[in-house]
Design an enzyme around this catalytic site. Sequence first.
Site, PDB file in Angstrom:
ATOM      1  CB  CYS A  22      -1.835  -0.429 -17.017  1.00  0.00           C
ATOM      2  SG  CYS A  22      -3.496   0.184 -16.628  1.00  0.00           S
ATOM      3  CG  HIS A 140       0.113   3.790 -15.212  1.00  0.00           C
ATOM      4  ND1 HIS A 140       0.274   3.594 -16.560  1.00  0.00           N
ATOM      5  CD2 HIS A 140      -1.171   3.496 -14.934  1.00  0.00           C
ATOM      6  CE1 HIS A 140      -0.875   3.223 -17.081  1.00  0.00           C
ATOM      7  NE2 HIS A 140      -1.771   3.144 -16.111  1.00  0.00           N
ATOM      8  CD  GLU A 142       3.678   4.904 -16.926  1.00  0.00           C
ATOM      9  OE1 GLU A 142       2.548   5.053 -17.424  1.00  0.00           O
ATOM     10  OE2 GLU A 142       4.052   3.836 -16.389  1.00  0.00           O
TER      11      GLU A 142
END
Length: 160
Positions: A22, A140, A142
């Site tokens: 990011c 992202h 994750e």
Amino acid sequence: AADWRAAIRDHIARQRPMLGICVGMQWLFDGSTEAPGHPGLEMMPGTCSLITDQEDATPMEHRGPSDRVGGRLKVPHVGWNTLRVTKPSWLLDGIDEGAQVYFTHSFAAPVTDDCVGATRYGIEFAAAVERGLVGGVQFHPEKSSDVGLRILRNFLRKAS
């Protein structure tokens, strides 16, 4: 600020991989209009800017449906977008063209020679970059399900 910059440059000089996620990817560039007068790490050329401030130089064949609501582009950009792989890369190894990844951001990096994956939200921008052992993703991993896990595994494999 010089201490953390020196530590990162030292890490990379020792041939160790690094992954920016990011805003961490945005820091890899020369700078950002978000913080004028504060240079980035200057590892990749270009300036990150607010999505709505960028010109759309996207070739027509890569343009998708409009991301505008009531004529205005919603910022921040939050949600799933399609990843267009722009060149072979260790970071995106095994990632299929058109994979969906999750974004939440207002500023974006330009598509340069270091771009290995792009996406479109109003304009086309770099979603993944790579230069040597340095990689970055605007999205992202994750939060990007199996695609994100694959990218993190690719980074761990590079680091081992």
